[in-house]
Design a protein around this motif. Structure first.
Motif, mmCIF file in Angstrom:
data_model
loop_
_atom_site.group_PDB
_atom_site.id
_atom_site.type_symbol
_atom_site.label_atom_id
_atom_site.label_comp_id
_atom_site.label_asym_id
_atom_site.label_seq_id
_atom_site.Cartn_x
_atom_site.Cartn_y
_atom_site.Cartn_z
ATOM 1 N N SER A 1 0.852 -1.197 0.000
ATOM 2 C CA SER A 1 0.000 0.000 0.000
ATOM 3 C C SER A 1 0.885 1.244 0.000
ATOM 4 N N LYS A 2 0.359 2.327 -0.560
ATOM 5 C CA LYS A 2 1.089 3.610 -0.517
ATOM 6 C C LYS A 2 1.331 4.018 0.933
ATOM 7 N N LEU A 3 0.373 3.664 1.783
ATOM 8 C CA LEU A 3 0.441 4.086 3.185
ATOM 9 C C LEU A 3 1.579 3.407 3.930
ATOM 10 N N THR A 4 1.949 2.202 3.497
ATOM 11 C CA THR A 4 2.926 1.443 4.280
ATOM 12 C C THR A 4 4.286 1.324 3.588
ATOM 13 N N ASN A 5 4.538 2.178 2.618
ATOM 14 C CA ASN A 5 5.836 2.192 1.975
ATOM 15 C C ASN A 5 6.934 2.384 3.034
ATOM 16 N N ASN A 6 7.933 1.516 3.064
ATOM 17 C CA ASN A 6 9.041 1.576 4.047
ATOM 18 C C ASN A 6 8.614 1.389 5.499
ATOM 19 N N PHE A 7 7.444 0.850 5.707
ATOM 20 C CA PHE A 7 6.941 0.688 7.075
ATOM 21 C C PHE A 7 7.277 -0.694 7.642
ATOM 22 N N PHE A 8 7.163 -1.717 6.800
ATOM 23 C CA PHE A 8 7.438 -3.072 7.291
ATOM 24 C C PHE A 8 8.922 -3.386 7.183
ATOM 25 N N ILE A 9 9.410 -4.185 8.149
ATOM 26 C CA ILE A 9 10.795 -4.622 7.994
ATOM 27 C C ILE A 9 10.821 -5.826 7.048
ATOM 28 N N LYS A 10 12.023 -6.352 6.771
ATOM 29 C CA LYS A 10 12.169 -7.330 5.670
ATOM 30 C C LYS A 10 11.233 -8.533 5.777
ATOM 31 N N ASN A 11 11.013 -9.015 7.004
ATOM 32 C CA ASN A 11 10.151 -10.201 7.122
ATOM 33 C C ASN A 11 8.655 -9.854 7.048
ATOM 34 N N GLY A 12 8.368 -8.607 6.708
ATOM 35 C CA GLY A 12 6.966 -8.202 6.522
ATOM 36 C C GLY A 12 6.230 -7.956 7.822
ATOM 37 N N SER A 13 6.972 -7.575 8.875
ATOM 38 C CA SER A 13 6.289 -7.277 10.140
ATOM 39 C C SER A 13 6.664 -5.880 10.626
ATOM 40 N N SER A 14 5.940 -5.390 11.601
ATOM 41 C CA SER A 14 6.253 -4.090 12.192
ATOM 42 C C SER A 14 5.625 -4.036 13.589
ATOM 43 N N ASN A 15 6.376 -3.519 14.564
ATOM 44 C CA ASN A 15 5.848 -3.441 15.929
ATOM 45 C C ASN A 15 5.059 -2.151 16.123
ATOM 46 N N THR B 1 5.539 7.056 20.256
ATOM 47 C CA THR B 1 6.898 6.583 19.936
ATOM 48 C C THR B 1 7.010 5.066 20.058
ATOM 49 N N HIS B 2 6.087 4.436 20.805
ATOM 50 C CA HIS B 2 6.146 2.979 20.941
ATOM 51 C C HIS B 2 5.836 2.261 19.626
ATOM 52 N N THR B 3 5.165 2.935 18.704
ATOM 53 C CA THR B 3 4.980 2.363 17.361
ATOM 54 C C THR B 3 6.255 2.657 16.586
ATOM 55 N N GLU B 4 7.003 1.574 16.298
ATOM 56 C CA GLU B 4 8.385 1.764 15.834
ATOM 57 C C GLU B 4 8.521 2.675 14.618
ATOM 58 N N LYS B 5 7.676 2.480 13.627
ATOM 59 C CA LYS B 5 7.824 3.310 12.424
ATOM 60 C C LYS B 5 6.544 4.105 12.167
ATOM 61 N N GLY B 6 5.930 4.553 13.248
ATOM 62 C CA GLY B 6 4.664 5.265 13.151
ATOM 63 C C GLY B 6 4.747 6.508 12.282
ATOM 64 N N LYS B 7 5.891 7.189 12.376
ATOM 65 C CA LYS B 7 6.022 8.438 11.622
ATOM 66 C C LYS B 7 6.015 8.179 10.112
ATOM 67 N N VAL B 8 6.464 6.982 9.721
ATOM 68 C CA VAL B 8 6.479 6.634 8.289
ATOM 69 C C VAL B 8 5.046 6.607 7.745
ATOM 70 N N ILE B 9 4.135 6.085 8.550
ATOM 71 C CA ILE B 9 2.724 6.035 8.136
ATOM 72 C C ILE B 9 2.205 7.460 7.913
ATOM 73 N N LEU B 10 2.473 8.341 8.879
ATOM 74 C CA LEU B 10 1.984 9.727 8.757
ATOM 75 C C LEU B 10 2.655 10.421 7.565
ATOM 76 N N LYS B 11 3.946 10.147 7.403
ATOM 77 C CA LYS B 11 4.697 10.742 6.290
ATOM 78 C C LYS B 11 4.086 10.302 4.950
ATOM 79 N N ASN B 12 3.840 8.997 4.812
ATOM 80 C CA ASN B 12 3.255 8.496 3.560
ATOM 81 C C ASN B 12 1.877 9.104 3.330
#
Ligand code: XMP
Length: 524
Positions: free
Chosen positions: A123-137, A184-195
């Motif tokens: 999804s456009k929203l999750t570009n660079n959000f997931f790590i390689k194994n397809g997960s995100s905390n 901040t506990h959402t590891e890549k939360g800012k990436v979602i907002l940025k996208n």
């Protein structure tokens, strides 16, 4: 009330607040990404506001309500027809789902705290959000969940317990996420907002501390024109930044009124006069009201009475002196963004009154002046940055917060000239020691207080019977909650010795080790 046109002209992201404790954080993260955003309560939002205010994206916040209690929720379905991208966060995600034909129910498995998202689809929203194994905390906080997806929506990610953690209708540009990207506990939360803001809303960066000063000065000039402005200067960060900003914009059309209540920190009045009158040559009326305040407070011990007397006296003095300036049209105030947010009232719950805060802002209502609040869309740290851009000295910009009623509420019991003198000295020793040992900027607020208790001590083989000095130093984000700061024994010993050795009238020093809650930061 006057509206800053800057706010209206800028392209922005609108955050509709449904009462989440994190709504301010969403706005903050967006500003950190260099984009302007504004928060409006769902109770106050009108469709016309969205159409007419340069809004290029909408975020629906989380909140404590349940989407099936529709009477309490204001959601105009026409928002969905405007063609503006929408991101629903937690409760916001549930609203979008429900409004577009999905279903929301009490969750079988509530999710609170950390959860692992598993990627299902790109999804456009999750570009660079997931790590390689397809997960995100991510960090979750929900008891309801979407159980049936709305028509046209696809699942982007899920957790072990929740099927619809990220969903999208990419043709409509509607997105729903069950977790909180703003914390901040959402590891890549800012990436979602940025996208969301850059790739989906396609807004360009329009906000930085560098250009902020110029934009604000221009706007202030436009609004004030040739009129005159008054500003109550307290020496605190917010009023100092407002005064300097407005002075940069309109020079001598501004007059500041500084009331010395006698309850200020040591040398505070000297510093204000030196900085604003001598250095910046700002028109400043200095009112020495020390005696007046002391007189009115002479027999008063009750904390609330102290606060009321100080607040009322302040207004009277401010009104008296402002009448001496002709043709004043505006009253400048250092209202900040968090002051305007009413997230607590969204659910209709009444917060109980702990203390009546004395603030210059909003007090002289009778004066029929237009308000100008150039900082009203900034957070405290942004105001500090602006203050430094305006070349205000560090001692003012980086200074710890200080309450309006001043030392009066740091001296439980009756107020006397002698107690004020002792307190000013003790506070000065404590604060200077913090500065000397590089601790001042690690602490959100620190001060000395004088307790109305005398205890026995022994000094030079003689019995003493003197006051007790309490030291308080706390860490905090915003003053709403706080924890006490841990000092080393050496440092505490040094400060205690310095206070006892230098100040007559104190023979014991104690340190306050309570957090807020249960205590408050100030003693009264
Ligand atoms: P409390 O004591 O309520 O303090 O935990 C929280 C923060 O607010 C400051 N404070 C005030 N600030 N007018 C102000 O402008 C007031 O009447 C007032 N009372 C408390 C306090 O110093 C702390 O930073």
């Amino acid at each position: 009330m006057l509206k800053m046109s800057l706010e209206e002209n800028l392209k922005k992201i609108l955050i509709i607040d449904y009462g989440s404790q994190f709504t301010q954080l969403i706005a903050r993260r967006i500003r950190e990404l260099g984009v302007y955003s504004t928060i409006i309560s769902h109770k106050k939002i009108k469709l016309i506001d969205i159409i007419s205010k340069n809004i290029v994206g909408v975020i629906l916040s989380g909140g404590p309500l349940n989407v099936y209690e529709s009477k309490k929720i204001n959601f105009d379905r026409n928002i969905l027809k405007l063609g503006i991208p929408i991101l629903g966060i937690c409760f916001g995600h549930q609203i979008i789902s429900k409004e577009l034909g999905g279903r929301v129910k009490k969750a079988k498995n509530r999710e609170f705290g950390l959860a692992k998202l598993k990627k299902i689809k790109k999804s456009k929203l999750t570009n660079n959000f997931f790590i390689k194994n397809g997960s995100s905390n991510v960090w979750m906080s929900h008891a309801d969940e979407v159980i049936k997806l709305a028509k046209g929506f696809k699942v982007i990610a899920k957790t072990d317990t929740s099927k619809f953690s990220i969903v999208e209708n990419s043709s409509m540009n509607f997105y729903g996420i069950q977790f909180h990207p703003e914390v901040t506990h959402t590891e890549k939360g800012k990436v979602i907002l940025k996208n969301f803001i850059f790739s989906i809303c396609k807004i360009k960066k329009n906000w930085s501390s560098k250009n902020q000063k110029q934009i604000l000065i221009k706007e202030v000039k436009n609004i004030i024109g040739k009129s005159k402005v008054i500003c109550a200067l307290s020496g605190g960060v917010d009023s100092s930044v407002v005064a300097k900003l407005i002075h940069n914009a309109i020079g001598n059309q501004l007059t500041c009124i500084f009331v010395n209540t006698g309850l200020l920190r040591k040398n505070e009045e000297k510093q204000v006069l030196k900085t604003f009158k001598k250095k910046f040559k700002i028109n400043l009326i200095y009112v020495d009201a020390k005696k007046l305040f002391l007189n009115k407070l002479k027999e008063v011990s009750d904390p609330e009475k102290k606060r009321k007397i100080i607040g009322n006296l302040f207004i009277r003095i401010f009104e008296k002196y402002s009448k001496k300036i002709k043709n004043v049209k505006f009253l400048a105030q250092g209202t900040l963004y968090p002051d305007l947010i009413e997230s607590k009232s969204v659910t209709g719950s009444q917060t109980s009154k702990i203390k009546s805060h004395h603030n210059v802002g909003g007090l002289p209502k009778k004066m029929k002046l237009k308000l100008i609040e150039p900082l009203k869309f900034l957070f405290k740290d942004e105001v500090r940055k602006l203050g430094l851009e305006l070349r205000l000295p560090n001692e003012i910009v980086l200074r710890h917060p200080f309450p309006g009623p001043g030392l009066a509420i740091r001296m439980p019991g009756k107020i006397t000239e002698n107690k004020i003198k002792i307190l000013k000295e003790a506070d000065d020793i404590f604060i200077n020691s913090l500065i000397k040992h590089n601790l001042y900027n690690k602490i959100w607020q620190a001060y000395a207080a004088l307790l109305p208790v005398k205890t026995v001590g022994v000094m030079g083989d003689n019995r003493t019977y003197e006051y007790m000095c309490l030291l308080r130093a706390i860490t905090s984000e915003d003053g709403m909650t706080a924890d006490f700061f841990s000092f080393s024994k050496d440092f505490m010993q040094l400060v205690s010795n310095k206070i006892i050795n230098n100040i007559k009238g104190v023979n014991r020093v104690v340190y306050d080790v309570t957090s807020k809650p249960p205590s408050t930061i100030e003693l009264e």
